[in-house]
Scaffold this motif. Sequence first.
Motif, PDB file in Angstrom:
ATOM      1  N   PHE A   1       0.898  -1.401  -0.106  1.00 40.31           N
ATOM      2  CA  PHE A   1       0.040  -0.138  -0.019  1.00 40.31           C
ATOM      3  C   PHE A   1       0.923   1.184  -0.143  1.00 40.31           C
ATOM      4  CE2 PHE A   1       0.805  -1.003   4.473  1.00 40.31           C
ATOM      5  CZ  PHE A   1       1.240   0.182   5.126  1.00 40.31           C
TER       6      PHE A   1
ATOM      7  N   TRP B   1      -5.515   6.196   0.263  1.00 41.91           N
ATOM      8  CA  TRP B   1      -4.410   5.324   0.075  1.00 41.91           C
ATOM      9  C   TRP B   1      -4.736   4.448  -1.258  1.00 41.91           C
ATOM     10  CZ3 TRP B   1      -4.918  -0.182   1.221  1.00 41.91           C
ATOM     11  CH2 TRP B   1      -5.929  -0.813   1.748  1.00 41.91           C
TER      12      TRP B   1
ATOM     13  N   TRP C   1      -3.628   0.769  -3.028  1.00 36.49           N
ATOM     14  CA  TRP C   1      -3.399  -0.774  -2.724  1.00 36.49           C
ATOM     15  C   TRP C   1      -2.621  -1.341  -4.156  1.00 36.49           C
ATOM     16  CZ3 TRP C   1      -4.748  -5.254  -5.124  1.00 36.49           C
ATOM     17  CH2 TRP C   1      -4.510  -6.528  -4.721  1.00 36.49           C
TER      18      TRP C   1
ATOM     19  N   LEU D   1      -3.574  -0.302   7.975  1.00 34.58           N
ATOM     20  CA  LEU D   1      -3.609  -0.445   6.680  1.00 34.58           C
ATOM     21  C   LEU D   1      -2.737  -1.617   6.305  1.00 34.58           C
ATOM     22  CD1 LEU D   1      -2.507   2.911   5.327  1.00 34.58           C
ATOM     23  CD2 LEU D   1      -4.616   1.780   5.149  1.00 34.58           C
TER      24      LEU D   1
ATOM     25  N   SER E   1      -4.543  -4.128   3.782  1.00 39.66           N
ATOM     26  CA  SER E   1      -4.044  -4.486   2.310  1.00 39.66           C
ATOM     27  C   SER E   1      -3.968  -6.128   2.288  1.00 39.66           C
ATOM     28  CB  SER E   1      -2.515  -4.017   2.608  1.00 39.66           C
ATOM     29  OG  SER E   1      -2.355  -2.646   2.273  1.00 39.66           O
TER      30      SER E   1
END
Length: 424
Positions: A222, A229, A231, A252, A256
């Motif tokens: 990520f 954000w 990925w 995160l 992810s």
Amino acid sequence: MRFNTLHAWLSWHETLHPENIELGLDRVNSVLQRLDLSKPGFFTITVAGTNGKGSCVAMLESILLQAGYKVGAYTSPHLLRYNERIRVHGREAEDQQLCDAFARIDKARENTSLTYFEFGTLAAIDVFSRAGLDIVILEVGLGGRLDAVNVLDADIAVLSALDIDHTDWLGNDRNTIAMEKAGILRKGKPVVIADPDVPGSVLDYAGKLNSPLYRLGYDYGFDKQSQSWSWWSKQTKRNALVYPSLRGEGQLHNASCVLMVLALLAETFPVNQQDIRNGLANVALPGRFQLIPGAVLQVLDVAHNPQSAQALSQTLSHQACKGKTHAVIGMLQDKDIRGVIEQMTAVVDQWYVADLNVVRGEKAVTIVKTLRDIYTSRGQVLKIEQTQSVTEAHRAALATADEGDRIVIFGSFITVAEVMQHVL
């Protein structure tokens, strides 16, 4: 039916087996075979790890529900109600569903003794098998290889953050513990790992099983932006993602990992970008940096090992606080109490230490001694109050805290649950 109420069933479960925890699959597997549930017909995702298991389960469940799939989720332990452990279509199982499942298991087990957790795991599988589900997400209770959840073969295995915990059952070093958790892997089936530092034992085991391996930072990852954000994997990329509603420095990593699982599911269970956004935005998980607003902010977090305490400390340090931070702590005897406290000293101004009045609960005097040893060795001043219960510690913190201060309650699911009963 042996009992007519959920409370009566659960009380009996606590006395049925001579040991509260006894790892092994023979007992639960024999009963599963008698129930004819060894191949229940749904796609199975099994999640093991030290920290982040619950977050991975919650995010997967939320996104898949948004996409319209029939989803079951099994987690442990619960905070306030046993029913929290078994969810169908996002809703907690009803008392009667659980009682009926327990009755079927009781009949099928004959003379086989089952632990509290084994009874619950079989009940979850029974409930899920009757609900016509597409996907079931199972959270491992302890370890992996010998945990009752591992009685079902995982179509996709997930390993969240890996650290040292439950040393009385799993081993004393990270490599050994990680190998126990990797016991959920199945030959030729993919494994997604959220920990960027994967122990060699896990890599070797995955290789022996010819299990396709997806590692954070290698096969997927990520990138953070200010308001969103992105990925990526070796095959695709997703941009403009909303941050998960779950707070914490490691979320995160977990999100992810979840997106990698969804990528592997794409051919059979596709989800679109909006499903992912909605799922991440709406996911909820009580007791994980859960905020109770007020003149004095209260933070509920089940952090109970050094890795989770480090994440809690980092998240607290990044949150604005005008005043002081008061910590209410109660822990179990088999936890790394010193390691947890050392992660928290930088953000705590005053401590309220409680006896944890349950089996395996640690006495406040032991935690107080550890705190004094740490602060004395550093030449620091320790502000501390010792109490006989979590409720008493919480009341003392509330009585002392001024407007603009915050109180963080942590150290165990049991600690957080006791406070939840009064603040929610």
